[in-house]
Design a protein around this motif. Structure first.
Motif, PDB file in Angstrom:
ATOM      1  N   TRP A   1     -21.444   2.821  17.764  1.00 29.75           N
ATOM      2  CA  TRP A   1     -20.772   1.845  18.626  1.00 29.75           C
ATOM      3  C   TRP A   1     -20.719   2.353  20.067  1.00 29.75           C
ATOM      4  O   TRP A   1     -20.998   1.632  21.008  1.00 29.75           O
TER       5      TRP A   1
ATOM      6  N   TYR B   1     -11.504  -9.073  25.691  1.00 28.02           N
ATOM      7  CA  TYR B   1     -12.593  -8.471  24.903  1.00 28.02           C
ATOM      8  C   TYR B   1     -13.547  -9.549  24.387  1.00 28.02           C
ATOM      9  O   TYR B   1     -14.741  -9.540  24.666  1.00 28.02           O
TER      10      TYR B   1
ATOM     11  N   VAL C   1     -11.089  -0.821  -1.465  1.00 28.91           N
ATOM     12  CA  VAL C   1      -9.798  -0.163  -1.698  1.00 28.91           C
ATOM     13  C   VAL C   1      -9.243  -0.599  -3.055  1.00 28.91           C
ATOM     14  O   VAL C   1      -8.662   0.191  -3.797  1.00 28.91           O
TER      15      VAL C   1
ATOM     16  N   VAL D   1      -9.391   5.061   3.680  1.00 28.94           N
ATOM     17  CA  VAL D   1      -8.417   4.783   2.628  1.00 28.94           C
ATOM     18  C   VAL D   1      -9.085   4.924   1.263  1.00 28.94           C
ATOM     19  O   VAL D   1      -8.626   5.662   0.381  1.00 28.94           O
TER      20      VAL D   1
ATOM     21  N   HIS E   1     -13.687  -4.254   2.838  1.00 28.47           N
ATOM     22  CA  HIS E   1     -12.641  -3.227   2.901  1.00 28.47           C
ATOM     23  C   HIS E   1     -11.577  -3.470   1.856  1.00 28.47           C
ATOM     24  O   HIS E   1     -11.009  -2.538   1.288  1.00 28.47           O
TER      25      HIS E   1
ATOM     26  N   TRP F   1     -11.391  -7.394  17.173  1.00 30.89           N
ATOM     27  CA  TRP F   1     -11.681  -5.955  17.060  1.00 30.89           C
ATOM     28  C   TRP F   1     -11.359  -5.188  18.331  1.00 30.89           C
ATOM     29  O   TRP F   1     -11.419  -3.965  18.358  1.00 30.89           O
TER      30      TRP F   1
ATOM     31  N   THR G   1     -12.715   5.845  10.869  1.00 26.66           N
ATOM     32  CA  THR G   1     -13.953   5.975  10.102  1.00 26.66           C
ATOM     33  C   THR G   1     -14.417   7.387  10.411  1.00 26.66           C
ATOM     34  O   THR G   1     -13.742   8.095  11.157  1.00 26.66           O
TER      35      THR G   1
ATOM     36  N   TRP H   1       0.826  -1.213   0.000  1.00 30.73           N
ATOM     37  CA  TRP H   1       0.000   0.000   0.000  1.00 30.73           C
ATOM     38  C   TRP H   1       0.862   1.266   0.000  1.00 30.73           C
ATOM     39  O   TRP H   1       0.473   2.305  -0.510  1.00 30.73           O
TER      40      TRP H   1
ATOM     41  N   ASP I   1     -22.663  -6.564  14.061  1.00 28.91           N
ATOM     42  CA  ASP I   1     -22.708  -6.305  15.506  1.00 28.91           C
ATOM     43  C   ASP I   1     -23.199  -4.903  15.832  1.00 28.91           C
ATOM     44  O   ASP I   1     -23.772  -4.682  16.900  1.00 28.91           O
ATOM     45  N   CYS I   2     -23.011  -3.965  14.924  1.00 26.24           N
ATOM     46  CA  CYS I   2     -23.545  -2.625  15.180  1.00 26.24           C
ATOM     47  C   CYS I   2     -25.066  -2.679  15.128  1.00 26.24           C
ATOM     48  O   CYS I   2     -25.747  -2.019  15.925  1.00 26.24           O
TER      49      CYS I   2
ATOM     50  N   PHE J   1     -21.760   1.508  11.861  1.00 30.11           N
ATOM     51  CA  PHE J   1     -20.795   1.732  12.933  1.00 30.11           C
ATOM     52  C   PHE J   1     -20.742   3.207  13.347  1.00 30.11           C
ATOM     53  O   PHE J   1     -20.568   3.540  14.500  1.00 30.11           O
TER      54      PHE J   1
ATOM     55  N   VAL K   1     -23.446  -3.238   9.576  1.00 29.29           N
ATOM     56  CA  VAL K   1     -22.448  -4.057  10.264  1.00 29.29           C
ATOM     57  C   VAL K   1     -23.245  -4.955  11.210  1.00 29.29           C
ATOM     58  O   VAL K   1     -24.145  -4.474  11.914  1.00 29.29           O
TER      59      VAL K   1
ATOM     60  N   CYS L   1     -18.913 -10.436  16.848  1.00 30.44           N
ATOM     61  CA  CYS L   1     -20.071 -10.123  16.002  1.00 30.44           C
ATOM     62  C   CYS L   1     -21.192 -11.116  16.282  1.00 30.44           C
ATOM     63  O   CYS L   1     -22.362 -10.749  16.381  1.00 30.44           O
TER      64      CYS L   1
ATOM     65  N   TYR M   1     -10.509   3.452  21.133  1.00 34.09           N
ATOM     66  CA  TYR M   1     -11.927   3.596  21.496  1.00 34.09           C
ATOM     67  C   TYR M   1     -11.987   4.312  22.843  1.00 34.09           C
ATOM     68  O   TYR M   1     -12.313   3.714  23.867  1.00 34.09           O
TER      69      TYR M   1
HETATM   70  C1  LAN Z   1     -13.827  -1.207  12.114  1.00 31.43           C
HETATM   71  C2  LAN Z   1     -14.397  -0.523  13.264  1.00 31.43           C
HETATM   72  C3  LAN Z   1     -15.539  -1.195  13.912  1.00 31.43           C
HETATM   73  C4  LAN Z   1     -15.475  -2.698  13.793  1.00 31.43           C
HETATM   74  C5  LAN Z   1     -16.408  -3.427  14.787  1.00 31.43           C
HETATM   75  C6  LAN Z   1     -17.842  -2.964  14.733  1.00 31.43           C
HETATM   76  C7  LAN Z   1     -15.896  -3.164  16.198  1.00 31.43           C
HETATM   77  C8  LAN Z   1     -16.293  -4.903  14.495  1.00 31.43           C
HETATM   78  O1  LAN Z   1     -16.946  -5.637  15.474  1.00 31.43           O
HETATM   79  C9  LAN Z   1     -16.663  -5.220  13.073  1.00 31.43           C
HETATM   80  C10 LAN Z   1     -15.688  -4.526  12.111  1.00 31.43           C
HETATM   81  C11 LAN Z   1     -15.613  -3.006  12.292  1.00 31.43           C
HETATM   82  C12 LAN Z   1     -16.816  -2.399  11.641  1.00 31.43           C
HETATM   83  C13 LAN Z   1     -14.383  -2.398  11.635  1.00 31.43           C
HETATM   84  C14 LAN Z   1     -13.803  -3.007  10.418  1.00 31.43           C
HETATM   85  C15 LAN Z   1     -12.460  -2.452   9.935  1.00 31.43           C
HETATM   86  C16 LAN Z   1     -12.335  -0.961  10.143  1.00 31.43           C
HETATM   87  C17 LAN Z   1     -13.424  -0.250   9.346  1.00 31.43           C
HETATM   88  C18 LAN Z   1     -12.516  -0.678  11.631  1.00 31.43           C
HETATM   89  C19 LAN Z   1     -11.499  -1.325  12.528  1.00 31.43           C
HETATM   90  C20 LAN Z   1     -12.224   0.800  11.695  1.00 31.43           C
HETATM   91  C21 LAN Z   1     -11.086   1.016  10.662  1.00 31.43           C
HETATM   92  C22 LAN Z   1     -10.987  -0.285   9.836  1.00 31.43           C
HETATM   93  C23 LAN Z   1     -10.642  -0.016   8.371  1.00 31.43           C
HETATM   94  C24 LAN Z   1     -10.381  -1.328   7.672  1.00 31.43           C
HETATM   95  C25 LAN Z   1      -9.453   0.935   8.295  1.00 31.43           C
HETATM   96  C26 LAN Z   1      -8.906   1.150   6.951  1.00 31.43           C
HETATM   97  C27 LAN Z   1      -7.859   0.163   6.661  1.00 31.43           C
HETATM   98  C28 LAN Z   1      -7.944  -0.779   5.737  1.00 31.43           C
HETATM   99  C29 LAN Z   1      -7.123  -2.004   5.863  1.00 31.43           C
HETATM  100  C30 LAN Z   1      -8.816  -0.644   4.554  1.00 31.43           C
END
Ligand code: LAN
Length: 729
Positions: A387, A587, A236, A338, A232, A581, A381, A192, A455-456, A444, A453, A533, A701
């Motif tokens: 959340w 957790y 990307v 991203v 994701h 997560w 995000t 990347w 779990d959300c 989320f 999502v 989840c 968080y």
């Molecule tokens: C998140 C944030 C929330 C998270 C939970 C809800 C806690 C989880 O239970 C399910 C997956 C999820 C929604 C999730 C997936 C991946 C994310 C979006 C992130 C960790 C926040 C940032 C991350 C995202 C992939 C960041 C960008 C990086 C890449 C590799 C594309």
């Protein structure tokens, strides 16, 4: 290009580079976060700084000292008294969402080459944030704020500071450059990073493994079709393949020429680029390529030499179309930070800088920029709104504090926000953009971002049911029909083995993980089941069926049974569940034991539950708490943190309470530890980072230190009372 003049900045970022009394946070109508810098004193008078602003800027709040907590419940109430100061007028709790150190580079490089400017104050605070997050000993930056320096973090953030006009002779850059060269130089940056540097024209596209857009033209039934990848990864991949397919690069200028000198210990113009494709620094490498993937790259490399122009053209058109769908489906937020910046580049190239798309992208960019005590960052995000509110609402109801007159208004406001946040329809471009249904789901962050999502949706549904159905005298803002919609979504998300993944059903075969190109992230190719989840879904369904026993009850029963079966199988031999997560075993084990408790599996009745409790007890520390390092997520084994962590102590204690652990002492000791760290105003201090993704990246968080403390203290209060009652009785 948005060129910045050289800037003179202090050696360290300790003190703000801007006047922190001038920053204000405003909310968009859906709860998005926008930071503003007020220029005049008049503006500051008419828009005073709130406690929310001050808290997140790290400024003192000047709140009254609360009467010392006499027991766990009054400690929980003190916690909420503080937390109420952080609730926004629209009902949600804003929060910082930092951690990953590869997001600011996308934001700044993407903005730079598309001519999208930053305000001077934003620029200054971005610089300061990078100064403050540089590694204290070696300089440079890691993949996340707590990690050791890597080429990925260092080379990219180095470019950011240079784009913003910081001199290469600035001590922070001198140190970072030294570290970068020692780690192997920018040539050894992971995939990347190679991409971003190529777009910036300081790396050669020939040094990248192929990212052909043609895959989109293949029939979707093929098991490796990109529509089957984890969302994701594919979101990307779309703009990445477009920019690779066109070999887009910024025009050369003085800065770019200088960066070519600074980023490499060797002569840039003599680098053998094709030989760099699989060159990844040791400090960065988390997921080495498989042999299969390397062979595939050789084949794709050969294809690149003779790609057929009309096919390339058609595939680029297809990728562009998908980018437009994604932008329009998400209010130009896109799925995450991203893709957000990559999509912007494509839209700027194709639609132009005068286009509506460019303007809308620029507006939505603000939602990802957050000012914190250390400066300005790009968030993971556009926030973690749903959340956080989901957990806070449940903490309040389960602790009984929600019934107190002084807290009711806050809970009703939270319900209003939950109402607003539910997604009411399927995406505008639905099947054509390979999306999962969204009608009835909770996302989320905000409904505009708009992704289901699992779990959300589960936590959102639970929070609504708790506030609407369990509390007396709260309005029923969300109709039964809308609750049914969310249940429909959840029931449709169970995978054949009973588990639940994050955004969608698992669409691709497990072997696709052998083709993971990213080197620094684990498990990104397809969806996987997650205990967390799975729990959120089945606990939500259990609570739902108590309130609405007639709606799809047989299916709910079957879904829950099947999910519990998955959870049993996912338990690790040591007794815990691995967290994907949050960090880490505390957790996920907390989630899993919550699920088991709802089907009557507790310490006394279930071997799974007993084994998990014993596992947690083995890791309890002398001071009564628990502490796990993010490194546990990397190696999938328990790793102690140097310090006991309040948030993890709460997870572990809650897990024991869910399991109805029969001995009070460990829980009492945990309560004592958490109470001992409470501040006189009811708050808790920030400790180590709490979350993680893709095994290798930690993410913050910060609101967990309020939601889970209040929740655990409230639950422990009643549970310990019950245990003591049993003993005395
Ligand atoms: C998140 C944030 C929330 C998270 C939970 C809800 C806690 C989880 O239970 C399910 C997956 C999820 C929604 C999730 C997936 C991946 C994310 C979006 C992130 C960790 C926040 C940032 C991350 C995202 C992939 C960041 C960008 C990086 C890449 C590799 C594309």
């Amino acid at each position: 290009m948005a060129c910045y003049t050289p800037i003179d900045v202090p050696e360290s970022g300790e003190k703000p580079f801007t006047d922190y009394s001038r920053w204000r946070l405003s909310m968009t109508e859906d709860g998005g976060h926008i930071w503003h810098y007020l220029k005049t004193d008049e503006e500051c008078v008419s828009w005073p700084q709130t406690n929310v602003d001050k808290y997140w800027l790290g400024q003192p709040l000047d709140l009254p000292t609360l009467p010392p907590a006499k027991d766990a419940l009054s400690a929980a109430q003190n916690g909420f008294t503080f937390l109420k100061y952080l609730q926004a007028d629209d009902g949600h709790w804003p929060g910082e969402y930092g951690g990953p150190m590869f997001l600011i580079p996308g934001l700044v490089i993407g903005s730079y080459i598309t001519g999208m400017p930053f305000k001077q104050e934003e620029r200054l605070e971005f610089i300061r944030y990078l100064f403050n997050t540089a590694h204290p000993v070696h300089g440079g930056w890691g993949i996340h704020v707590e990690g050791p320096p890597t080429v990925f973090g260092t080379a990219l953030n180095y470019c950011v500071l240079r784009i913003f006009g910081v001199s290469p002779d600035h001590p922070v850059l001198v140190k970072a450059r030294g570290t970068l060269h020692r780690l192997g130089g920018a040539a050894a940056i992971p995939a990347w990073g190679k991409f971003w540097l190529s777009v910036l024209n300081v790396y050669d596209w020939e040094g990248n493994n192929p990212v052909p857009p043609e895959l989109w033209l293949l029939p979707t039934w093929l098991p490796f079709h990109p529509s089957r990848w984890w969302i994701h990864c594919r979101t990307v991949y779309v703009p990445m393949s477009y920019l690779y397919g066109t070999r887009y690069k910024a025009d050369e200028n003085d800065l770019i020429l200088a960066l070519r000198e600074e980023l490499y210990p060797e002569n840039f113009y003599k680098i053998d680029w094709p030989a760099q494709r699989n060159n990844v620094a040791e400090a960065d490498l988390y997921m080495p390529h498989t042999r299969l993937f390397d062979y595939l790259n050789v084949a794709l490399g050969a294809y690149e030499l003779c790609s057929i122009p009309p096919i390339r053209k058609a595939s680029l058109e297809k990728a562009y179309q998908l980018i437009v769908y994604e932008d329009e489906n998400t209010g130009y937020q896109t799925l995450g930070p991203v893709s957000k910046m990559m999509n912007l580049i494509v839209r700027a190239v194709v639609d132009g800088r005068e286009s509506e798309a460019y303007k809308l992208h620029m507006k939505a960019r603000d939602d990802f920029m957050w000012v914190c005590a250390e400066g300005m960052m790009m968030t993971g995000t556009n926030g973690s709104q749903l959340w956080d509110i989901g957990f806070i609402a449940q903490a309040m109801v389960e602790s009984g504090l929600a019934e107190k007159e002084e807290n009711k208004g806050s809970l009703i406001n939270a319900l209003k926000w939950l109402d607003l946040c539910q997604i009411k329809a399927n995406p505008k471009h639905f099947e054509v953009s390979h999306r999962h249904a969204t009608k009835g789901a909770w996302p989320f962050s905000t409904r505009t971002q708009g992704y289901t999502v699992s779990d959300c949706t589960g936590e959102g549904l639970k929070a609504v049911l708790y506030i609407q159905e369990h509390l007396k005298s709260t309005p029923k803002l969300i109709s039964a029909r809308r609750l049914y919609d969310s249940v429909d979504i959840l029931l449709g998300m169970q995978n054949p083995d009973g588990g639940f993944a994050s955004y969608e059903l698992i669409r691709g075969p497990g072997w696709l993980e052998w083709l993971n190109p990213a080197e620094v992230f684990g498990d990104i190719m397809i969806e996987h089941n997650y205990p967390e989840c799975t729990t959120s879904v089945i606990t939500a369904l259990s609570i739902f069926r108590k309130c609405y026993p007639d709606y799809r009850s047989d299916e709910i029963e079957r879904t829950i049974r099947h999910a519990v079966h998955y959870l049993h199988k996912a338990q690790k031999p040591e007794g815990g569940w691995f967290g994907s997560w949050g960090i880490c075993f505390t957790y996920a084990t907390q989630f899993a034991l919550e699920s088991l408790s709802l089907v009557g599996e507790t310490y006394e009745t279930s071997n799974y539950s007993r084994k998990a409790c014993d596992f947690l007890i083995r890791h309890q520390r002398e001071d009564g708490g628990w502490g796990e390092s993010y490194k546990a997520c990397e190696i999938i084994e328990w790793v102690d943190h140097e310090e006991t962590q309040v948030v993890q102590t709460c997870w572990a204690a809650m897990a024991l309470i869910y399991a109805r652990y029969p001995h009070p002492e460990p829980i009492e000791r945990a309560v004592k530890l958490v109470m001992s760290r409470q501040q006189p105003d009811g708050s808790w201090k920030q400790e180590a980072i709490e979350g993680v993704f893709n095994k290798n990246v930690a993410i913050a968080y910060p609101n967990f230190k309020f939601s889970f403390t209040i929740w655990m203290l409230g639950k422990a209060h009643f549970y310990l009372k019950e245990l003591r009652g049993q003993k005395n009785g």
